[in-house]
Design a protein around this motif. Structure first.
Motif, mmCIF file in Angstrom:
data_model
loop_
_atom_site.group_PDB
_atom_site.id
_atom_site.type_symbol
_atom_site.label_atom_id
_atom_site.label_comp_id
_atom_site.label_asym_id
_atom_site.label_seq_id
_atom_site.Cartn_x
_atom_site.Cartn_y
_atom_site.Cartn_z
ATOM 1 N N GLU A 72 67.695 10.478 27.004
ATOM 2 C CA GLU A 72 66.317 10.213 27.606
ATOM 3 C C GLU A 72 65.496 9.118 26.571
ATOM 4 O O GLU A 72 64.928 8.256 27.012
ATOM 5 C CB GLU A 72 65.534 11.591 27.761
ATOM 6 C CG GLU A 72 65.985 12.339 28.749
ATOM 7 C CD GLU A 72 66.211 11.364 30.244
ATOM 8 O OE1 GLU A 72 64.960 10.724 30.430
ATOM 9 O OE2 GLU A 72 67.147 11.525 30.974
ATOM 10 N N GLU A 73 65.761 9.306 25.309
ATOM 11 C CA GLU A 73 65.021 8.226 24.415
ATOM 12 C C GLU A 73 65.567 7.126 24.590
ATOM 13 O O GLU A 73 64.814 6.051 24.460
ATOM 14 C CB GLU A 73 65.015 8.806 23.026
ATOM 15 C CG GLU A 73 64.111 8.077 21.764
ATOM 16 C CD GLU A 73 64.473 8.275 20.437
ATOM 17 O OE1 GLU A 73 63.605 7.397 19.987
ATOM 18 O OE2 GLU A 73 64.809 9.273 20.131
ATOM 19 N N LEU A 74 66.893 7.058 24.493
ATOM 20 C CA LEU A 74 67.523 5.828 24.690
ATOM 21 C C LEU A 74 67.062 5.118 26.035
ATOM 22 O O LEU A 74 66.837 3.876 26.024
ATOM 23 C CB LEU A 74 68.806 5.862 24.962
ATOM 24 C CG LEU A 74 70.084 4.648 25.123
ATOM 25 C CD1 LEU A 74 69.653 3.552 23.839
ATOM 26 C CD2 LEU A 74 71.508 4.896 24.975
ATOM 27 N N LYS A 75 67.164 5.803 27.070
ATOM 28 C CA LYS A 75 66.511 5.202 28.428
ATOM 29 C C LYS A 75 65.141 4.515 28.214
ATOM 30 O O LYS A 75 64.722 3.531 28.802
ATOM 31 C CB LYS A 75 66.491 6.384 29.533
ATOM 32 C CG LYS A 75 67.978 6.559 30.027
ATOM 33 C CD LYS A 75 67.924 8.047 30.740
ATOM 34 C CE LYS A 75 69.257 8.329 31.318
ATOM 35 N NZ LYS A 75 69.051 9.455 32.183
ATOM 36 N N ASP A 76 64.076 5.458 27.803
ATOM 37 C CA ASP A 76 62.894 5.097 27.219
ATOM 38 C C ASP A 76 62.906 3.460 26.672
ATOM 39 O O ASP A 76 61.986 2.653 26.901
ATOM 40 C CB ASP A 76 62.334 5.942 26.597
ATOM 41 C CG ASP A 76 61.813 7.005 27.509
ATOM 42 O OD1 ASP A 76 61.834 7.028 28.653
ATOM 43 O OD2 ASP A 76 61.314 8.053 26.805
ATOM 44 N N VAL A 77 63.622 3.553 25.511
ATOM 45 C CA VAL A 77 63.618 2.164 24.683
ATOM 46 C C VAL A 77 64.344 0.884 25.683
ATOM 47 O O VAL A 77 63.730 -0.081 25.716
ATOM 48 C CB VAL A 77 64.677 2.458 23.417
ATOM 49 C CG1 VAL A 77 65.030 0.945 22.928
ATOM 50 C CG2 VAL A 77 63.947 3.147 22.300
ATOM 51 N N ILE A 78 65.373 1.339 26.498
ATOM 52 C CA ILE A 78 65.907 0.473 27.309
ATOM 53 C C ILE A 78 64.882 -0.037 28.446
ATOM 54 O O ILE A 78 64.635 -1.620 28.649
ATOM 55 C CB ILE A 78 67.361 1.010 28.095
ATOM 56 C CG1 ILE A 78 68.344 1.257 27.052
ATOM 57 C CG2 ILE A 78 67.727 0.131 29.305
ATOM 58 C CD1 ILE A 78 69.564 1.991 27.576
ATOM 59 N N ARG A 79 64.014 0.626 29.012
ATOM 60 C CA ARG A 79 63.225 0.262 30.180
ATOM 61 C C ARG A 79 62.166 -0.581 29.179
ATOM 62 O O ARG A 79 61.605 -1.566 29.825
ATOM 63 C CB ARG A 79 62.584 1.603 30.589
ATOM 64 C CG ARG A 79 63.296 2.334 31.567
ATOM 65 C CD ARG A 79 62.609 3.672 31.983
ATOM 66 N NE ARG A 79 63.490 4.369 32.685
ATOM 67 C CZ ARG A 79 63.740 5.483 32.314
ATOM 68 N NH1 ARG A 79 63.411 6.149 31.154
ATOM 69 N NH2 ARG A 79 64.770 6.493 33.219
ATOM 70 N N ASP A 80 61.646 -0.310 27.909
ATOM 71 C CA ASP A 80 60.704 -1.133 27.274
ATOM 72 C C ASP A 80 61.361 -2.565 27.214
ATOM 73 O O ASP A 80 60.714 -3.707 27.241
ATOM 74 C CB ASP A 80 60.307 -0.272 26.103
ATOM 75 C CG ASP A 80 59.462 0.857 26.123
ATOM 76 O OD1 ASP A 80 58.734 0.790 27.342
ATOM 77 O OD2 ASP A 80 59.211 1.768 25.322
#
Length: 220
Positions: A72-80
């Motif tokens: 989930e943290e990785l997904k947040d970084v990817i979205r940003d």
């Protein structure tokens, strides 16, 4: 060939015991160094260091998060990153437990429409946990305490070094037994030439991945 805007993201661990000679955030420091050096050589974007990390069952070396939290943290970084126009990311991993994340990358790629490459080269070449390779890298980067090297191999106090003191782990994972035997048979020393060589090999591999990703023309 279509050029892709690429970022480099570091993955490590931040609260993992590494014996007497290395700090808790050894893996994160190594991953960040490799990532930043690759960025210097390629001119792509540095995306920071993930704060979450995952560890395999039976490896009780510190505080880690669940695989789901890491994803989930990785997904947040990817979205940003995507909001800034980045379409491809090289993940530079220096913590063995994080390799389990590879199993989720295709799902993440498809969901977020991004291209990912997971680079765990340093984990594959540095040898046993907190062993000669990792201590030597720490010496090169300036965070290994060489004065505590003798204490570092007090396995009753620091069972995580080479996983020597983790009997259940050594029975469960053949690679852990191999690493423990290597440390017991060869000991641990500081070899800065070895440390530099390991870092250079890992950096070169990340640079190759970055260049390969930036030249892709088959974007999702």
């Amino acid at each position: 060939m279509l050029k892709v805007e690429v970022g480099v993201l570091a993955l490590g661990s931040h609260q993992e015991r590494h014996g007497a000679a290395l700090p808790l955030d050894t893996d994160a420091r190594i991953a960040e160094y490799i990532a930043r050096e690759a960025v210097k050589r390629t001119g792509v974007n540095f995306l920071g260091v993930l704060q979450s990390s995952y560890e395999l069952p039976c490896i009780k070396t510190g505080k880690h998060q669940s695989l789901g939290e890491l994803a989930e943290e990785l997904k947040d970084v990817i979205r940003d990153a995507k909001s800034e126009g980045i379409e491809g990311i090289v993940l530079v991993n220096a913590h063995g437990g994080n390799e389990k994340l590879e199993e989720r990358l295709t799902e993440i790629e498809n969901k977020l429409k991004v291209n990912l490459i997971f680079n765990s080269t340093i984990c594959k070449i540095e040898g046993p946990h907190s062993g000669t390779g990792e201590v030597s890298i720490g010496a090169v980067l300036g965070f290994a305490d060489k004065s505590r090297l003798k204490e570092h191999t007090s396995f009753e106090r620091y069972p995580e070094v080479g996983f020597v003191g983790f009997e259940e782990l050594r029975e469960r994972y053949p690679w852990a037994e191999k690493h423990a035997r290597e440390v017991l048979d060869r000991g641990i020393e500081v070899d800065e030439s070895l440390g530099r060589g390991l870092l250079n090999e890992a950096i070169a591999d990340v640079v190759n991945d970055t260049q390969r990703l930036s030249g892709q023309d088959d974007l999702r």
